[in-house]
Design a protein around this motif. Structure first.
Motif, PDB file in Angstrom:
ATOM      1  N   ASP A 237      41.693  40.322  32.779  1.00 29.58           N
ATOM      2  CA  ASP A 237      42.520  40.773  31.651  1.00 29.58           C
ATOM      3  C   ASP A 237      43.678  41.649  32.124  1.00 29.58           C
ATOM      4  N   GLU A 238      43.419  42.491  33.101  1.00 27.01           N
ATOM      5  CA  GLU A 238      44.504  43.336  33.630  1.00 27.01           C
ATOM      6  C   GLU A 238      45.554  42.481  34.338  1.00 27.01           C
ATOM      7  N   LEU A 239      45.112  41.437  35.037  1.00 24.68           N
ATOM      8  CA  LEU A 239      46.083  40.547  35.685  1.00 24.68           C
ATOM      9  C   LEU A 239      46.897  39.773  34.640  1.00 24.68           C
ATOM     10  N   ARG A 240      46.268  39.443  33.495  1.00 27.06           N
ATOM     11  CA  ARG A 240      47.019  38.755  32.425  1.00 27.06           C
ATOM     12  C   ARG A 240      48.116  39.650  31.854  1.00 27.06           C
ATOM     13  N   VAL A 241      47.849  40.941  31.722  1.00 26.77           N
ATOM     14  CA  VAL A 241      48.875  41.880  31.248  1.00 26.77           C
ATOM     15  C   VAL A 241      50.059  41.884  32.216  1.00 26.77           C
TER      16      VAL A 241
END
Ligand SMILES: [Zn+2]
Length: 298
Positions: A237-241
């Motif tokens: 999820d952090e990489l998607r941001v």
């Protein structure tokens, strides 16, 4: 528009260690922090790029090797794992904050591997765009002897390590996927601490960064841990941001360029000031990030 006034200070603070004219970073107080991610798999965080260590059959595989000046501390941190000597080191890309330990690790008996282009870039003097910094050639003992093409699969003890070439941060990036541990080392495709550097002089581009991050995400399940090149361990999820920020900034800069504005006008307009507040402070400032996108979009 090259060689921003901040470049020398930025280079000294972030990337450049004792090479060229920039003042040397003080590595003395910096220690290597070790975090266990899975049995036999450790994250080693020193001064440069994050290092991943994988133990198997009485020997260690490393992904990346920090700065040259951190080599003794990196070797001490690997010895403290009590999992045998470092037998193989794979570079995520050619930058000196990721391959600086190569000569010392080779002296200690390790075999060196990287994408095929890395050996060529390390063997000759290079110049970094935007930072306007000269990088000297590496000594022959630091040059990787195993040149990886598009993919390579390593069986390392119980672990299966998939290496895959992508052209993103540079033209010679490797993504490392540890299947059993469910860990991916994304190299400098992922700066989990601010806007990334894009090495446009060596095949890097904003579109390549976006495709590279999409590839990393394609490897991820919900519990995958992602090792960024710089910054703390991250979730998908952090990489998607982060991917969303790359896409948004690319869209903005490309639209301004298509509208006929100059690089100087786009920088002055601060077209993504809200993003800059969060992402433009810790690593590369917005004007540098805008220039890297500008240099690598049509
Ligand atoms: Zn890099």
């Amino acid at each position: 528009m090259r060689g921003y006034p901040f470049a020398a200070a930025l280079a000294a603070a972030l990337l450049i260690a004792g090479a060229g004219a920039a003042p040397a970073q003080d590595f003395g107080p910096i220690q290597v922090r070790t975090t266990e991610l899975a049995p036999g798999v450790h994250l080693l965080q020193g001064a440069g790029g994050n290092v991943l260590a994988c133990a198997g059959d009485g020997k260690l595989l490393l992904i990346d090797a920090d700065y040259e000046q951190m080599a003794d501390k990196l070797l001490a941190a690997t010895a403290a794992l009590a999992a045998g000597p470092v037998a193989l080191v794979v570079a995520t890309h050619w930058h000196f904050d990721h391959v600086g330990g190569f000569a010392a690790l080779a002296d200690a008996g390790a075999v060196l591997a990287a994408h095929a282009s890395v050996r060529d870039w390390m063997a000759a003097p290079q110049h970094l765009d935007v930072l306007d910094h000269d990088v000297p050639a590496s000594p022959p003992s630091a040059l990787p002897g195993i040149c990886v093409g598009d993919t390579l699969t390593l069986r390392w003890g119980d672990e299966t390590v998939g290496l895959r070439h992508v052209a993103g941060h540079t033209g010679g990036d490797l993504v490392a996927h540890l299947h059993r541990a469910d860990v991916v080392h994304a190299g400098d495709l992922f700066f989990n601490c601010g806007y990334p550097y894009i090495d446009t002089a060596h095949g890097g581009s904003i579109d390549g960064m976006i495709r590279g991050v999409e590839y990393v995400l394609s490897l991820c399940g919900p519990a995958t841990r992602i090792v960024p090149g710089h910054g703390p361990l991250a979730s998908p999820d952090e990489l998607r941001v982060y991917l969303g920020i790359l896409e948004e900034y690319r869209r903005i800069v490309a639209a301004e360029k298509a509208a006929g504005r100059s690089l100087e006008e786009v920088v002055a307009a601060r077209p993504a000031a809200a993003l800059d507040e969060q992402w433009g402070r810790a690593m590369f400032p917005p004007e540098a990030f805008i220039e890297m996108i500008w240099l690598s979009t049509p």
